[in-house]
Design an enzyme around this catalytic site. Structure first.
Site, PDB file in Angstrom:
ATOM      1  N   GLN A 202      40.874  41.411  43.353  1.00  0.00           N
ATOM      2  CA  GLN A 202      41.457  40.989  42.043  1.00  0.00           C
ATOM      3  C   GLN A 202      40.697  40.060  41.240  1.00  0.00           C
ATOM      4  O   GLN A 202      39.843  39.301  41.746  1.00  0.00           O
ATOM      5  CB  GLN A 202      42.708  40.110  42.668  1.00  0.00           C
ATOM      6  CG  GLN A 202      43.528  39.144  41.564  1.00  0.00           C
ATOM      7  CD  GLN A 202      44.397  40.426  40.731  1.00  0.00           C
ATOM      8  OE1 GLN A 202      45.180  41.147  41.022  1.00  0.00           O
ATOM      9  NE2 GLN A 202      44.329  40.185  39.294  1.00  0.00           N
TER      10      GLN A 202
ATOM     11  N   ASP B  37      41.107  50.657  41.334  1.00  0.00           N
ATOM     12  CA  ASP B  37      41.107  50.433  39.771  1.00  0.00           C
ATOM     13  C   ASP B  37      40.242  51.101  38.909  1.00  0.00           C
ATOM     14  O   ASP B  37      40.437  51.103  37.703  1.00  0.00           O
ATOM     15  CB  ASP B  37      40.751  48.876  39.789  1.00  0.00           C
ATOM     16  CG  ASP B  37      41.779  47.869  39.853  1.00  0.00           C
ATOM     17  OD1 ASP B  37      42.900  48.190  39.430  1.00  0.00           O
ATOM     18  OD2 ASP B  37      41.430  46.661  40.327  1.00  0.00           O
TER      19      ASP B  37
ATOM     20  N   LYS C 102      52.174  43.049  43.521  1.00  0.00           N
ATOM     21  CA  LYS C 102      51.670  44.362  43.727  1.00  0.00           C
ATOM     22  C   LYS C 102      51.845  44.725  45.144  1.00  0.00           C
ATOM     23  O   LYS C 102      52.298  45.721  45.471  1.00  0.00           O
ATOM     24  CB  LYS C 102      49.952  44.189  43.405  1.00  0.00           C
ATOM     25  CG  LYS C 102      49.590  44.205  42.281  1.00  0.00           C
ATOM     26  CD  LYS C 102      48.086  44.083  42.039  1.00  0.00           C
ATOM     27  CE  LYS C 102      47.768  43.975  40.669  1.00  0.00           C
ATOM     28  NZ  LYS C 102      46.193  43.486  40.576  1.00  0.00           N
TER      29      LYS C 102
END
Ligand code: NAP
Length: 284
Positions: free
Chosen positions: A92, A115, A48
């Site tokens: 994460q 997210d 990422k």
């Protein structure tokens, strides 16, 4: 059968984004928090970070040991919520067992929730007024649109009801006027349901779960699964769909790897940009 090429489509979106970021001269900063030493998570985070740099997004990485008290993580998130230089925050998953995932994700400011997992953002998605959409389902819709696969009026079946894939993709397909059925581990005679799907989305986390007898001829198959198998001392990534078994009868299929995965990462970059634009009041 046609392969839905997630690498190709994600490159298209990343190139567009790179051009947008440089033409607008906007600074976009994503804070990434990784708790613990999960090897897969470490790879995800470093990929990422690399992809962010490629399109002109800055990252601030925070690596916390696996025994970090939950409060310390919550305090870091609150600091980042108030940090004017940070546009977007990613924690994460999965988190270590002593941490409450819902509490952690709910602590991220909805306006920095890259997210789209904050309950406020999920709620907005549910009522059809999304502020930010979760990356994997957003990437799936983009794949369908890129290949001009119609959604309206289609019978869509989603296997899996997770908060990060199954539920949001079901809502998004519904908002695009598909008739949606969700299957899960307690669904009985699942093949009778999946065999009716024009579009079958599979997010189960079980290697080669979907076989030929479960699909209708010419179905579109989106395989979200990422399963690492050890075969003769080598690791291989496979999806939730038995690709070889179904490839002759479906009309389109996403490969694993190279299907949904690259799209998820591309949509994360797009979400970071979208949040930065919103914060800097460069869009409505
Ligand atoms: P998850 O939280 O692991 O949930 C799995 C879902 O599958 C649950 O809803 C479960 O039902 C259902 N399920 C389990 N066994 C089943 C069965 N025998 N029949 C029908 N349904 C069954 O799922 P997830 O986080 O969405 O992840 C799913 C897969 O996608 C994993 O392999 C993950 O690594 C991958 N993934 C990939 C991406 C990407 O970018 N490509 C992104 C996210 C996840 P219950 O609810 O009843 O337990």
């Amino acid at each position: 059968m046609k392969i839905i090429d997630g690498k190709l489509v994600s490159s298209y979106y990343k190139e567009n984004l790179k051009t947008l970021i440089s033409s607008k001269g906007i600074n976009v900063t994503l804070a990434v928090i990784l708790v613990g030493n999960n090897p897969a998570s470490k790879i995800y985070v470093s990929n990422k970070t690399k992809e962010c740099r490629e399109v002109g997004i800055e990252t601030k990485d925070f690596y916390l040991p696996s025994d970090t008290p939950e409060n310390e993580l919550l305090n870091l998130i609150k600091e980042l919520n108030n940090d004017n230089e940070v546009d977007a925050i990613l924690v994460q998953l999965p988190l270590p067992k002593h941490m409450d995932e819902f509490k952690v994700l709910s602590t991220i400011s909805p306006s920095k929730d890259v997210d789209g997992f904050h309950p406020e953002n999920i709620g907005k998605l549910a009522v059809g007024k999304p502020f930010i959409e979760p990356c994997t389902p957003k990437g799936i819709i983009r794949l369908l649109d890129y290949y001009e696969i119609g959604i309206e009026g289609k019978r869509a079946v989603v296997i899996g009801r997770s908060n990060i894939v199954g539920k949001p993709i079901s809502l998004m397909l519904l908002h695009r006027n598909a008739t949606v059925t969700i299957c899960h581990s307690k669904t009985q005679n699942i093949e009778n349901i999946t065999k009716e799907a024009d579009i079958l989305i599979v997010a189960v986390g079980k290697p080669n779960f979907v076989k030929r007898n479960m699909i209708k001829e010419n179905a579109v198959i989106i395989d979200v699964g990422i399963n690492r198998l050890e075969i003769n001392n080598e690791y291989k990534v496979v999806g939730d769909v038995d690709f070889e078994d179904v490839k002759e009868i479906c009309s389109y299929i996403t490969p694993v790897p190279g299907g949904v995965g690259p799209m998820t990462r591309a949509m994360l970059l797009e979400n970071a940009y979208q949040l930065a634009m919103h914060r800097k009041k460069m869009c409505k």
